[in-house]
Design a protein around this motif. Structure first.
Motif, PDB file in Angstrom:
ATOM      1  N   ARG A 177       0.817  -1.259   0.006  1.00  0.00           N
ATOM      2  CA  ARG A 177       0.003   0.191  -0.170  1.00  0.00           C
ATOM      3  C   ARG A 177       1.013   1.218  -0.047  1.00  0.00           C
ATOM      4  NH1 ARG A 177      -3.053  -1.348   3.670  1.00  0.00           N
ATOM      5  NH2 ARG A 177      -4.966  -1.957   2.544  1.00  0.00           N
ATOM      6  N   ASP A 178       1.923   1.164   0.811  1.00  0.00           N
ATOM      7  CA  ASP A 178       2.730   2.376   0.875  1.00  0.00           C
ATOM      8  C   ASP A 178       3.476   2.635  -0.560  1.00  0.00           C
ATOM      9  OD1 ASP A 178       2.061   2.677   3.647  1.00  0.00           O
ATOM     10  OD2 ASP A 178       3.818   1.914   4.283  1.00  0.00           O
ATOM     11  N   TYR A 179       3.979   1.594  -1.178  1.00  0.00           N
ATOM     12  CA  TYR A 179       4.373   1.571  -2.514  1.00  0.00           C
ATOM     13  C   TYR A 179       3.500   2.156  -3.544  1.00  0.00           C
ATOM     14  CZ  TYR A 179       7.269  -0.072  -6.304  1.00  0.00           C
ATOM     15  OH  TYR A 179       8.147   0.079  -7.549  1.00  0.00           O
ATOM     16  N   ASN A 180       2.453   1.514  -3.429  1.00  0.00           N
ATOM     17  CA  ASN A 180       1.406   2.219  -4.546  1.00  0.00           C
ATOM     18  C   ASN A 180       1.045   3.772  -4.320  1.00  0.00           C
ATOM     19  OD1 ASN A 180       1.349  -0.342  -5.708  1.00  0.00           O
ATOM     20  ND2 ASN A 180      -0.781  -0.953  -4.492  1.00  0.00           N
ATOM     21  N   ASN A 181       1.038   3.892  -2.983  1.00  0.00           N
ATOM     22  CA  ASN A 181       0.858   5.327  -2.782  1.00  0.00           C
ATOM     23  C   ASN A 181       2.024   6.299  -3.140  1.00  0.00           C
ATOM     24  OD1 ASN A 181      -1.763   4.897  -1.721  1.00  0.00           O
ATOM     25  ND2 ASN A 181      -0.877   4.917   0.517  1.00  0.00           N
ATOM     26  N   LYS A 182       3.179   5.668  -2.967  1.00  0.00           N
ATOM     27  CA  LYS A 182       4.413   6.497  -3.340  1.00  0.00           C
ATOM     28  C   LYS A 182       4.460   6.521  -4.783  1.00  0.00           C
ATOM     29  CE  LYS A 182       7.007   7.713  -0.546  1.00  0.00           C
ATOM     30  NZ  LYS A 182       6.666   8.549   0.395  1.00  0.00           N
ATOM     31  N   ILE A 183       3.994   5.570  -5.533  1.00  0.00           N
ATOM     32  CA  ILE A 183       3.830   5.584  -7.280  1.00  0.00           C
ATOM     33  C   ILE A 183       3.100   6.673  -7.593  1.00  0.00           C
ATOM     34  CG2 ILE A 183       3.251   4.104  -9.219  1.00  0.00           C
ATOM     35  CD1 ILE A 183       5.871   3.557  -8.405  1.00  0.00           C
ATOM     36  N   SER A 184       1.776   6.771  -6.916  1.00  0.00           N
ATOM     37  CA  SER A 184       0.761   7.596  -7.311  1.00  0.00           C
ATOM     38  C   SER A 184       1.414   9.162  -7.024  1.00  0.00           C
ATOM     39  CB  SER A 184      -0.479   7.564  -6.530  1.00  0.00           C
ATOM     40  OG  SER A 184      -1.122   6.398  -6.824  1.00  0.00           O
ATOM     41  N   TYR A 185       2.024   9.257  -5.863  1.00  0.00           N
ATOM     42  CA  TYR A 185       2.562  10.813  -5.387  1.00  0.00           C
ATOM     43  C   TYR A 185       3.892  11.108  -6.418  1.00  0.00           C
ATOM     44  CZ  TYR A 185       4.414  14.425  -2.924  1.00  0.00           C
ATOM     45  OH  TYR A 185       5.032  15.710  -2.436  1.00  0.00           O
ATOM     46  N   CYS A 186       4.548  10.099  -6.797  1.00  0.00           N
ATOM     47  CA  CYS A 186       5.919  10.545  -7.895  1.00  0.00           C
ATOM     48  C   CYS A 186       5.084  10.856  -9.357  1.00  0.00           C
ATOM     49  CB  CYS A 186       6.451   9.413  -7.996  1.00  0.00           C
ATOM     50  SG  CYS A 186       7.749   9.166  -6.670  1.00  0.00           S
ATOM     51  N   ASN A 187       3.834  10.092  -9.734  1.00  0.00           N
ATOM     52  CA  ASN A 187       3.351  10.528 -10.861  1.00  0.00           C
ATOM     53  C   ASN A 187       2.708  11.825 -10.770  1.00  0.00           C
ATOM     54  OD1 ASN A 187       3.828   7.903 -11.981  1.00  0.00           O
ATOM     55  ND2 ASN A 187       2.079   7.043 -11.524  1.00  0.00           N
ATOM     56  N   SER A 188       1.960  12.390  -9.685  1.00  0.00           N
ATOM     57  CA  SER A 188       1.727  13.678  -9.571  1.00  0.00           C
ATOM     58  C   SER A 188       2.927  14.594  -9.820  1.00  0.00           C
ATOM     59  CB  SER A 188       0.848  13.764  -8.502  1.00  0.00           C
ATOM     60  OG  SER A 188       1.665  13.712  -7.203  1.00  0.00           O
ATOM     61  N   LEU A 189       3.862  14.289  -9.046  1.00  0.00           N
ATOM     62  CA  LEU A 189       5.192  15.314  -9.237  1.00  0.00           C
ATOM     63  C   LEU A 189       5.645  15.309 -10.795  1.00  0.00           C
ATOM     64  CD1 LEU A 189       7.122  14.028  -5.853  1.00  0.00           C
ATOM     65  CD2 LEU A 189       5.873  16.280  -6.253  1.00  0.00           C
ATOM     66  N   TYR A 190       5.683  14.359 -11.412  1.00  0.00           N
ATOM     67  CA  TYR A 190       6.109  14.238 -12.709  1.00  0.00           C
ATOM     68  C   TYR A 190       5.265  15.183 -13.356  1.00  0.00           C
ATOM     69  CZ  TYR A 190       8.828   9.976 -11.523  1.00  0.00           C
ATOM     70  OH  TYR A 190       9.643   9.022 -11.065  1.00  0.00           O
ATOM     71  N   ASP A 191       3.736  15.118 -13.211  1.00  0.00           N
ATOM     72  CA  ASP A 191       2.835  16.093 -14.010  1.00  0.00           C
ATOM     73  C   ASP A 191       3.123  17.430 -13.436  1.00  0.00           C
ATOM     74  OD1 ASP A 191       1.668  13.693 -15.131  1.00  0.00           O
ATOM     75  OD2 ASP A 191       0.114  13.858 -13.604  1.00  0.00           O
ATOM     76  N   GLN A 192       3.415  17.635 -12.363  1.00  0.00           N
ATOM     77  CA  GLN A 192       3.874  19.016 -11.944  1.00  0.00           C
ATOM     78  C   GLN A 192       5.090  19.307 -12.642  1.00  0.00           C
ATOM     79  OE1 GLN A 192       4.027  19.960  -7.605  1.00  0.00           O
ATOM     80  NE2 GLN A 192       2.493  18.108  -7.173  1.00  0.00           N
ATOM     81  N   TYR A 193       6.170  18.681 -12.736  1.00  0.00           N
ATOM     82  CA  TYR A 193       7.256  18.947 -13.485  1.00  0.00           C
ATOM     83  C   TYR A 193       7.170  19.196 -14.933  1.00  0.00           C
ATOM     84  CZ  TYR A 193      12.244  18.753 -14.906  1.00  0.00           C
ATOM     85  OH  TYR A 193      13.601  18.946 -15.579  1.00  0.00           O
ATOM     86  N   ASP A 194       6.512  18.427 -15.552  1.00  0.00           N
ATOM     87  CA  ASP A 194       6.339  18.592 -16.959  1.00  0.00           C
ATOM     88  C   ASP A 194       5.483  19.712 -17.328  1.00  0.00           C
ATOM     89  OD1 ASP A 194       7.220  16.160 -17.653  1.00  0.00           O
ATOM     90  OD2 ASP A 194       5.526  15.028 -17.609  1.00  0.00           O
ATOM     91  N   GLY A 195       4.282  20.085 -16.349  1.00  0.00           N
ATOM     92  CA  GLY A 195       3.748  21.462 -16.737  1.00  0.00           C
ATOM     93  C   GLY A 195       4.451  22.834 -16.254  1.00  0.00           C
ATOM     94  N   LYS A 196       5.588  22.686 -15.209  1.00  0.00           N
ATOM     95  CA  LYS A 196       6.327  23.593 -14.855  1.00  0.00           C
ATOM     96  C   LYS A 196       7.377  23.848 -16.119  1.00  0.00           C
ATOM     97  CE  LYS A 196       5.592  25.738 -11.781  1.00  0.00           C
ATOM     98  NZ  LYS A 196       4.873  26.816 -11.414  1.00  0.00           N
ATOM     99  N   ALA A 197       8.166  22.750 -16.413  1.00  0.00           N
ATOM    100  CA  ALA A 197       9.086  22.722 -17.499  1.00  0.00           C
ATOM    101  C   ALA A 197       8.686  23.517 -18.894  1.00  0.00           C
ATOM    102  CB  ALA A 197       9.427  21.304 -17.631  1.00  0.00           C
ATOM    103  N   ALA A 198       7.256  23.014 -19.218  1.00  0.00           N
ATOM    104  CA  ALA A 198       6.791  23.978 -20.372  1.00  0.00           C
ATOM    105  C   ALA A 198       6.553  25.198 -20.218  1.00  0.00           C
ATOM    106  CB  ALA A 198       5.270  23.065 -20.569  1.00  0.00           C
ATOM    107  N   GLU A 199       6.208  25.730 -18.875  1.00  0.00           N
ATOM    108  CA  GLU A 199       6.188  27.094 -18.670  1.00  0.00           C
ATOM    109  C   GLU A 199       7.428  27.805 -18.678  1.00  0.00           C
ATOM    110  OE1 GLU A 199       4.173  30.034 -15.266  1.00  0.00           O
ATOM    111  OE2 GLU A 199       4.301  27.987 -14.947  1.00  0.00           O
ATOM    112  N   TYR A 200       8.483  26.864 -18.301  1.00  0.00           N
ATOM    113  CA  TYR A 200       9.865  27.472 -17.917  1.00  0.00           C
ATOM    114  C   TYR A 200      10.578  27.627 -19.587  1.00  0.00           C
ATOM    115  CZ  TYR A 200      15.159  27.645 -17.694  1.00  0.00           C
ATOM    116  OH  TYR A 200      16.268  27.844 -17.793  1.00  0.00           O
ATOM    117  N   ASN A 201      10.071  26.669 -20.061  1.00  0.00           N
ATOM    118  CA  ASN A 201      10.638  26.875 -21.523  1.00  0.00           C
ATOM    119  C   ASN A 201      10.036  27.988 -22.460  1.00  0.00           C
ATOM    120  OD1 ASN A 201      12.478  24.574 -21.208  1.00  0.00           O
ATOM    121  ND2 ASN A 201      10.844  23.092 -21.677  1.00  0.00           N
ATOM    122  N   ARG A 202       8.868  28.161 -22.313  1.00  0.00           N
ATOM    123  CA  ARG A 202       7.955  29.243 -22.863  1.00  0.00           C
ATOM    124  C   ARG A 202       8.609  30.723 -22.607  1.00  0.00           C
ATOM    125  NH1 ARG A 202       3.349  27.718 -21.485  1.00  0.00           N
ATOM    126  NH2 ARG A 202       3.163  29.122 -19.733  1.00  0.00           N
TER     127      ARG A 202
END
Length: 326
Positions: free
Chosen positions: A229-254
């Motif tokens: 359960r901890d592993y799955n929750n951590k996976i979900s959190y990491c995926n949300s962080l990747y989404d944050q990073y992608d969005g912020k990286a796109a904004e930074y590049n622009r």
């Protein structure tokens, strides 16, 4: 699983550095029980209790191995000249071997009415008739498996809780998605109870039920479930962080591209020219845009640091799971 280790830098910083004297640290490792082999950064350093000297500042891995207990792993961070004590309470190795050969399994029709097999049929069928579940996943069937295990044990039949993948027996632990009960009807003779389906599964019907990791008690099984359960929750959190990073990286590049265009415009129309109201205004806009891009770079670095930290935690949980089922 992605791991972001890059650091975005916008402005050129000039840093000064000087020479300092290196001061090593010391780590004292103990365990209960003692006598566990100590591996420091994968290198054998003796048995507990022991002292590891001349440790450079930073983060290091420690692994303890005891023949009667689960492998213990962790990381320790030490500062320069610091003395650190690491104390580990080793868990008893309660993961059991599962029968894997046809000789160890019960074949369909091998036992007559009135045997333990008949009693197990009644148990799993009655349980299925009186219980429902809303969705199919590991945690739902795990609860049902624990219930049936208790009933079987109460009936005086030795049982184990099995976990694995009944469709792909050679799958990795991260793909295990089912739990069931294995009951011993005679010495070294086992039969599988499909708790969510309400029937027995014999060795010649689906051998994957007999190729699994087993736990002796619900307590041991719940330790595994908590880690999953901890592993799955951590996976979900990491995926949300990747989404944050992608969005912020796109904004930074622009914004960074816009700043680059502003610099090119400055170099074309204002560089080397007399100072004017227009050039001063444009220079002020450039400075504001540089601050904007620098702020975005800082946010990217912060997200990157969090991702790396969470990935390290994810790895530690995965190592705990592997140690538990090994």
């Amino acid at each position: 699983m992605r791991s972001i280790v890059c650091v975005v830098v916008l402005l050129v910083c000039v840093a000064s550095c000087g020479c300092t004297n290196l001061s090593f640290s010391q780590i004292t490792v103990s365990s209960e029980p003692s006598g566990a082999e100590v591996y420091f950064n994968s290198e054998y350093r003796g048995s507990t209790p022991c002292c590891i000297s001349s440790v450079p500042a930073g983060t290091h891995s420690i692994e303890l191995r005891h023949p009667e207990h689960l492998v213990w792993k962790d990381e320790v961070t030490v500062k320069s000249g610091e003395s650190v004590i690491v104390s580990a309470d080793l868990s008893k190795n309660t993961v059991s071997d599962v029968p894997t050969s046809a000789a160890d399994t019960v074949r369909a029709g091998a036992y007559a009415s009135g045997s333990k097999v008949k009693r197990l049929e009644q148990i799993v069928e009655n349980y299925h008739d009186t219980h429902t579940y809303s969705m199919v996943n590991l945690f739902v069937c795990a609860d049902m498996t624990i219930d049936v295990w208790n009933i079987v044990e109460t009936a005086g039949i030795n049982a184990k809780i099995a976990v694995g993948n009944i469709e792909h027996a050679d799958s990795k632990w991260s793909d295990w998605n089912h739990a069931w009960v294995l009951a011993e009807v005679d010495p070294n003779q086992w039969v599988a109870l499909e708790t969510t389906g309400g029937y027995l599964v014999y060795g010649d019907e689906n051998s994957n039920y007999y190729r699994a990791v087993c736990f002796d008690t619900p307590r041991d099984f719940k330790e595994y479930l908590n880690l999953i359960r901890d592993y799955n929750n951590k996976i979900s959190y990491c995926n949300s962080l990747y989404d944050q990073y992608d969005g912020k990286a796109a904004e930074y590049n622009r914004e960074s591209a816009y700043y680059s265009d502003m610099v090119n415009y400055w170099n074309t129309y204002y560089a080397g020219q007399p100072v004017s109201v227009a050039s001063q205004s444009y220079q002020s806009q450039m400075a504001a845009q540089a601050i904007r891009v620098s702020s975005l770079a800082g946010e990217l670095n912060q997200i990157t640091s969090t991702i790396n930290t969470e990935n390290a935690a994810l790895t530690r949980i995965g190592n705990q799971i592997v140690a538990l089922i090994s």
